[in-house]
Write a protein that holds these residues in place. Structure first.
Motif, short mmCIF file in Angstrom:
data_model
loop_
_atom_site.label_atom_id
_atom_site.label_comp_id
_atom_site.label_asym_id
_atom_site.label_seq_id
_atom_site.Cartn_x
_atom_site.Cartn_y
_atom_site.Cartn_z
N LEU B 173 39.97 25.62 36.92
CA LEU B 173 39.95 27.26 36.34
C LEU B 173 38.86 26.77 35.82
O LEU B 173 38.13 28.08 35.75
N ASN B 174 38.15 26.66 35.72
CA ASN B 174 36.41 26.51 34.79
C ASN B 174 35.57 26.88 36.33
O ASN B 174 34.44 27.26 35.63
N GLN B 175 36.07 26.59 37.35
CA GLN B 175 34.89 26.59 38.56
C GLN B 175 35.56 27.53 39.41
O GLN B 175 34.26 28.16 40.08
N CYS B 176 36.73 27.49 39.25
CA CYS B 176 37.29 28.29 40.93
C CYS B 176 37.81 30.14 40.58
O CYS B 176 37.64 29.95 39.57
N THR B 177 37.63 31.06 41.94
CA THR B 177 37.08 32.24 41.96
C THR B 177 38.84 32.54 41.73
O THR B 177 39.32 32.04 41.92
N MET B 178 39.19 34.10 41.15
CA MET B 178 40.69 34.57 41.53
C MET B 178 41.06 34.57 42.63
O MET B 178 42.12 34.53 42.65
N LYS B 179 39.93 34.66 43.57
CA LYS B 179 40.43 34.23 45.44
C LYS B 179 42.05 33.41 45.64
O LYS B 179 42.67 33.73 45.80
N GLU B 180 40.53 32.14 45.36
CA GLU B 180 41.73 30.55 45.55
C GLU B 180 43.04 30.65 44.47
O GLU B 180 44.07 30.00 44.57
N VAL B 181 42.94 31.33 43.29
CA VAL B 181 44.18 31.46 42.69
C VAL B 181 45.67 32.78 43.30
O VAL B 181 46.70 32.43 43.68
N TYR B 182 44.88 33.57 44.33
CA TYR B 182 45.53 34.18 44.47
C TYR B 182 46.78 34.10 45.94
O TYR B 182 47.29 33.38 46.35
N ASP B 183 44.94 33.10 46.57
CA ASP B 183 45.43 32.39 47.67
C ASP B 183 46.90 30.89 47.50
O ASP B 183 47.57 30.97 48.59
N LYS B 184 46.44 30.47 46.41
CA LYS B 184 47.41 29.58 45.80
C LYS B 184 48.46 29.94 45.75
O LYS B 184 49.61 29.60 46.35
N PHE B 185 48.54 31.00 44.88
CA PHE B 185 49.94 31.49 45.18
C PHE B 185 50.47 32.41 46.14
O PHE B 185 51.75 33.17 46.31
N GLY B 186 49.82 32.71 47.08
CA GLY B 186 50.20 33.59 48.86
C GLY B 186 50.25 35.14 48.53
O GLY B 186 51.19 35.69 48.99
N LEU B 187 49.68 35.16 47.32
CA LEU B 187 50.39 37.32 47.23
C LEU B 187 49.43 38.64 48.42
O LEU B 187 48.16 37.14 48.34
N GLU B 188 49.77 38.75 48.59
CA GLU B 188 49.41 40.21 49.69
C GLU B 188 48.25 41.08 48.45
O GLU B 188 48.35 41.05 47.27
N ALA B 189 47.30 41.86 49.60
CA ALA B 189 46.48 42.42 48.92
C ALA B 189 46.93 43.54 48.46
O ALA B 189 46.10 43.87 47.32
N THR B 190 48.22 43.71 48.16
CA THR B 190 48.33 45.12 47.43
C THR B 190 48.69 44.11 45.95
O THR B 190 48.37 44.69 44.70
N THR B 191 49.03 43.34 45.57
CA THR B 191 49.88 42.82 45.22
C THR B 191 48.13 42.37 43.55
O THR B 191 48.27 42.21 43.08
N ARG B 192 47.78 41.37 44.73
CA ARG B 192 46.48 41.84 43.98
C ARG B 192 45.35 43.16 43.57
O ARG B 192 44.78 42.25 42.39
N ASP B 193 45.56 43.68 44.52
CA ASP B 193 45.19 45.24 44.34
C ASP B 193 45.69 45.75 42.29
O ASP B 193 45.28 45.92 41.84
N PHE B 194 47.31 45.31 42.29
CA PHE B 194 47.76 46.26 41.08
C PHE B 194 47.69 44.94 40.35
O PHE B 194 47.24 45.37 38.66
N ILE B 195 47.55 43.92 40.53
CA ILE B 195 47.59 42.53 39.23
C ILE B 195 45.93 42.90 38.69
O ILE B 195 45.25 42.65 37.38
N GLY B 196 44.92 42.88 39.25
CA GLY B 196 43.61 42.94 39.36
C GLY B 196 43.16 44.02 38.53
O GLY B 196 42.07 44.56 37.66
N HIS B 197 43.55 45.42 38.71
CA HIS B 197 43.28 46.37 38.46
C HIS B 197 44.15 47.33 37.56
O HIS B 197 44.20 48.35 36.63
N ALA B 198 45.02 46.84 37.89
CA ALA B 198 46.36 47.64 37.21
C ALA B 198 46.32 46.58 35.70
O ALA B 198 47.43 46.96 34.45
N MET B 199 46.86 45.38 35.84
CA MET B 199 46.82 44.36 34.68
C MET B 199 45.55 44.35 34.10
O MET B 199 45.45 43.88 32.49
#
Lengths: 218, 476
Positions: B173-199
């Motif tokens: 977590l100290n090094q990685c990007t949020m993209k790597e986290v989203y990728d690990k959980f396999g989240l779709e683009a719109t889910t990333r959108d509401f997590i990143g922007h609305a939460m």
């Protein structure tokens, strides 16, 4: 903190809380009046601010009725005409103070009454207090405003009126008691009061559920 | 001038929230504080206006000679914010309010709902932002399999502890990007959108590929979740009765109660320097509603803390700020709740930028009579975003207007420049705050407060805990 009426332990007992604001020129004795009323103290050389958010004091009107005042001092913000609208917000009553040995202080008091009528609740109860009556008792020639003049103005403007002395306590309790008797006890908690009918968010330290677990408000 | 001191530890210019918090805290620290505003009211850009003042601030909204505010009832029943922000229930500002007992002066109501838009135009979905694993399973924002992936993600966020690497889920977590986290959980683009922007409440997508930003993102999502759970609302936000303008007034009172001196309606005529550092001010206090020239005075000061509007006059050669962005904002008066918000008396709706082909999110903040900001039956909705074009600003806000239905009154001007100081202030002892930014909450405001304190005082700000201070509470 909010105004409310609640029934006490005994049937028929009433408890009501009201916000009271103080107004008047600097050095007329606003804070001294409150200190006398709340703590029964007087200090000749008081600093001009009292350093408290607000003070509270209760009065028993009769066996069944208790009124609690939440008293807000100007904290010096009146000095350069910098009182905030928040100060007047939901005030149920006001004490406008002048110094009976300073002629100009009654003019200032009159402009504060106008300001209250402009800014505050329509039904606010206003009392006019001519303070420092002790100075005149010792030296009658120090009086600059006659009782009759001030009384005539108060009657015309619909204000309660007392000449008081924070130093000797003369008429201080009478002043606050008269205000308490005039407050609309049966309406408290309904209209124009600080009470919030909804289940709001209580952030005050004593409220359960906030971080104020260890805080003490006594 | 009556009772003005010959020297102050700090003179503050502008009574916006940032300056008022600093004034309050510095007065509690027994510094000698003089706080000045050129306006005749508190709050500067963070004030709330009555309906007449609001119309007059937007003179293009009515024809000369008309008095359109007359049809909106008692003018003083309106307290319309100029800054479209809400408080995070578990955020730094709320904690500061509680610790300093400023909560003695102001009461709060929850904001009823927090919503996010998926898609655009007629087919757009507006749905509650899920904040718990169980809510993810019910959300119409996601399909069946995505719901399960999101649930696993929320469980991971819930259990994440900064100090316990075993909760990192195998990620650095100290090094990685949020993209790597989203990728690990396999989240779709719109889910990333509401997590990143609305939460996590990022306004752009820059955070996704930033190395090491994942931890901050998780912190932000946790703040959102904790705030939702803090009070009996369904959103993470709370809001002060009578409008945001109560906040600067309340901190100003804290300052005054602790000895701070307040002067409204006062112009700064000159800033004086000695050896390149500020040494004093010359100013004029005007007399309200009189044509007199006012009272001139001067006083010495060691430091000045000011909002950017006090150091942006090219004619005086005192420009110490730069423009960093332009905020586009429209204040709308409605007579109905906003569609798809479950008839809520209040809400926030976030339209993530990618859903409507923008670079910056569009925010809608809705409050109403339960917050004592307007008479019953009315709703105030502020639509805002960062301006991206040079004109046609109305079109930039249109996706927000589309959500509102019939709009009774719309107050809008050219975009508002947002400023930041050019220097940190250590050279001349003039410490300048940032403009209130486009974020939907005050977390960046208290960050700025802490930053200014650090620059001015050379140490970290500790919010004084006045809850146990016996001198401050009345006799019970």
């Amino acid at each position: 903190m909010s105004s409310r009426v609640s029934t006490g332990a005994r049937p028929g007992a009433r408890f009501a809380q009201f916000k009271l604001v103080l107004l008047g020129e600097s050095a007329v004795g606003k804070s001294s009046l409150v200190l006398r009323f709340v703590k029964d103290q007087f200090d000749d050389y008081r600093e001009s601010t009292i350093g408290a958010a607000f003070l509270t004091q209760t009065i028993s009107l009769d066996d069944a009725t208790t009124v609690k005042f939440e008293i807000w001092d100007t904290a010096g913000q009146e000095r350069y005409k910098s009182l905030a609208p928040m100060y007047y917000r939901n005030a149920n009553c006001a004490v406008v103070v002048y110094d009976i040995t300073q002629a100009s202080s009654l003019d200032k008091a009159k402009s504060w009454v106008k300001e209250l009528q402009r800014q505050a609740n329509e039904n606010i109860i206003i009392a006019l207090a001519g303070n420092k009556s002790d100075l005149v008792a010792e030296h009658p020639d120090k009086r600059a405003i006659t009782t009759a003049d001030a009384e005539a103005y108060a009657r015309e403007a619909g204000l309660l009126f007392f000449e008081t002395s924070a130093k000797t306590a003369e008429n201080v309790r009478e002043l606050f008691t008269a205000i308490a008797r005039k407050l609309p006890l049966e309406q408290a908690g309904n209209r124009g009061m600080r009470a919030n009918p909804r289940q709001g968010v209580d952030l005050r330290p004593e409220a359960p559920g906030t971080q104020g677990g260890g805080a003490c408000n006594c | 001038m009556e009772e003005l001191a010959p020297e102050y530890d700090v003179v503050l210019l502008g009574t916006g929230l940032t300056e008022c918090i600093l004034s309050g805290i510095m007065s509690v620290e027994e510094k000698k504080v003089l706080h000045i505003d050129r306006n005749d009211h508190y709050g500067g850009e963070s004030a709330s206006l009555n309906i007449e003042a609001l119309f007059k601030k937007y003179p293009d909204s009515y024809s000369k000679g008309e008095e359109p505010w007359m049809k909106y009832g008692r003018g003083n029943d309106w307290n319309v914010d100029l800054v479209p922000k809400l408080l995070m229930a578990n955020g730094d500002l709320t904690k500061t309010l509680i610790k300093t007992k400023v909560t003695d002066y102001v009461e709060f109501e929850p904001i009823a709902g927090s919503y996010v838009q998926k898609g655009s135009g007629a087919t757009a979905t507006v749905a509650k932002v899920p904040s718990k694993p169980t809510e993810a399973l019910l959300s119409p924002l996601m399909g069946l399999f995505e719901k399960r992936r999101a649930k696993r993600f929320f469980e991971w966020v819930r259990d994440f502890k900064d100090e316990d690497p075993s909760t990192y889920g195998g990620l650095d977590l100290n090094q990685c990007t949020m993209k790597e986290v989203y990728d690990k959980f396999g989240l779709e683009a719109t889910t990333r959108d509401f997590i990143g922007h609305a939460m996590a409440l990022y306004q752009t997508d820059a955070y996704i590929n930033q190395k090491g930003a994942a931890k901050e993102t998780v912190d932000r999502i946790q703040l959102y979740g904790n705030s939702v759970n803090q009070y009996p609302g369904k959103s993470p936000y709370i809001y002060p009765l009578y409008g945001l303008g109560e906040l600067p007034q309340s901190f100003a009172r804290l300052s005054a109660v602790r000895g701070g001196t307040y002067m409204l309606n006062t112009n700064i005529d000159e800033i004086e320097y000695e050896g390149g550092k500020v040494s004093g001010i010359k100013a004029t206090m005007r007399v309200r509603s009189e044509d007199s020239e006012g009272t001139m005075f001067s006083t010495k000061t060691k430091k000045i803390i000011a909002d950017p509007t006090y150091f942006n006059d090219a004619n005086k050669g005192n420009v110490k700020v730069k423009q960093v962005a332009k905020l586009l904002k429209a204040i709308c008066i409605l007579t109905h709740p906003v569609a798809n918000t479950n008839n809520s008396d209040s809400a926030q709706i976030i339209i993530p930028q990618s859903q409507v082909g923008r670079k910056n999110d569009i925010y809608i903040a809705i409050v109403s009579s339960v917050h004592h900001v307007c008479p019953q039956g009315y709703y105030i909705a502020i639509v805002s975003t960062i301006a991206e074009g040079k004109d046609n600003w109305h079109l930039e806000l249109q996706p927000g207007f589309d959500r509102l239905g019939k709009i009774e009154e719309k107050f809008m001007k050219e975009p508002i420049p947002l400023y930041e100081p050019l220097e940190d202030g250590r050279n001349d002892n003039i410490f300048i705050s940032k403009s209130y930014d486009a974020t939907s909450h005050f977390e960046t405001t208290t960050e700025d407060v802490r930053d200014i304190y650090r620059r001015a005082e050379g140490k970290e700000m500790v919010v004084p805990d006045l809850r146990l201070d016996a001198n401050l509470v009345g006799q019970e």
